[in-house]
Write a protein that holds these residues in place. Structure first.
Motif, short mmCIF file in Angstrom:
data_model
loop_
_atom_site.label_atom_id
_atom_site.label_comp_id
_atom_site.label_asym_id
_atom_site.label_seq_id
_atom_site.Cartn_x
_atom_site.Cartn_y
_atom_site.Cartn_z
N PRO A 88 0.75 -1.36 -0.07
CA PRO A 88 -0.17 -0.12 0.00
C PRO A 88 0.87 1.22 -0.22
O PRO A 88 0.21 2.20 -0.72
N GLU A 89 1.83 1.18 0.67
CA GLU A 89 2.72 2.52 0.82
C GLU A 89 3.57 2.66 -0.36
O GLU A 89 3.96 4.00 -0.74
N THR A 90 3.74 1.88 -1.25
CA THR A 90 4.49 2.12 -2.30
C THR A 90 4.00 1.81 -3.76
O THR A 90 4.40 2.32 -4.89
N LYS A 91 2.64 1.30 -3.78
CA LYS A 91 1.92 0.91 -4.83
C LYS A 91 1.34 2.40 -5.56
O LYS A 91 1.11 2.42 -6.88
N VAL A 92 1.47 3.48 -4.91
CA VAL A 92 1.10 4.91 -5.31
C VAL A 92 2.45 5.45 -6.38
O VAL A 92 2.08 6.36 -7.00
N ILE A 93 3.54 5.02 -6.06
CA ILE A 93 4.91 5.31 -6.97
C ILE A 93 4.48 5.10 -8.47
O ILE A 93 4.35 3.90 -8.79
N PRO A 94 4.55 6.10 -9.33
CA PRO A 94 4.31 5.80 -10.79
C PRO A 94 5.47 5.04 -11.22
O PRO A 94 6.75 5.47 -11.00
N VAL A 95 5.47 4.00 -11.87
CA VAL A 95 6.42 3.28 -12.36
C VAL A 95 6.15 2.89 -13.99
O VAL A 95 5.54 2.76 -14.55
N VAL A 115 1.89 -1.37 -13.82
CA VAL A 115 2.90 -0.55 -14.58
C VAL A 115 1.89 0.73 -14.82
O VAL A 115 0.61 0.56 -15.46
N ASN A 116 2.46 2.03 -14.81
CA ASN A 116 1.80 3.29 -15.07
C ASN A 116 2.02 3.38 -16.75
O ASN A 116 1.29 4.32 -17.22
N SER A 117 3.07 3.24 -17.22
CA SER A 117 3.48 3.48 -18.61
C SER A 117 4.35 2.44 -18.97
O SER A 117 5.18 1.95 -18.39
#
Length: 147
Positions: A88-95, A115-117
């Protein structure tokens, strides 16, 4: 990078030439103030989760984006992505997967794992600089992030 708690861009790339090209492209686009390059998936996870040689780093301090290669030693990019997106604490980081793989299965699996992109590295340096500018402009300037 002196203060690891200030890293804004984490580049995970095992090929020194590709890492240097990414740094040059970031510099050309004035996006290099707070960048850290790590060379394998294990080191990337250690940084993100503040463990191993990064255990003194604050776990609450997260990079604004992660540029992640797919094919990495020790732990591959898909496993790194899976680990980051499962907490939960890292899944918001755009990868952003920044890879040379054009394989449909890699693309699909990356998106399935969150993945975000997914960007295929251009061979031409000028096109690579343009791609990095677009990444930086969107993910660092336009995109609103949870802090």
């Amino acid at each position: 990078m002196e203060n690891l708690n200030e890293v804004e861009i984490l580049i995970v790339e095992d090929n020194p030439l590709d890492a240097e090209m990414a740094l040059r492209a970031l510099k050309k686009n004035k996006l290099t103030n707070k960048v850290l390059v790590v060379g394998d998936g294990e080191e990337a996870l250690d940084f993100v989760f503040a463990r191993g040689k990064f255990d003194e780093r604050s776990r609450q301090s997260r990079p604004k984006i992660i540029l992640l290669d797919l094919k990495l030693p020790k732990i591959d990019g898909l496993d790194v992505l899976k680990e980051i997106k499962s907490h939960p604490e890292t899944k918001v980081i755009p990868v952003i997967m920044l890879t040379s793989s054009k394989e449909e299965s890699d693309l699909v699996k990356s998106y399935q794992l969150g993945v975000n992109s997914y960007i295929v590295k251009p061979v031409d340096f000028d096109k690579f600089v343009d791609a990095i500018r677009e990444i930086g402009f969107y993910w660092l300037l336009l995109n609103q992030q949870k802090r």
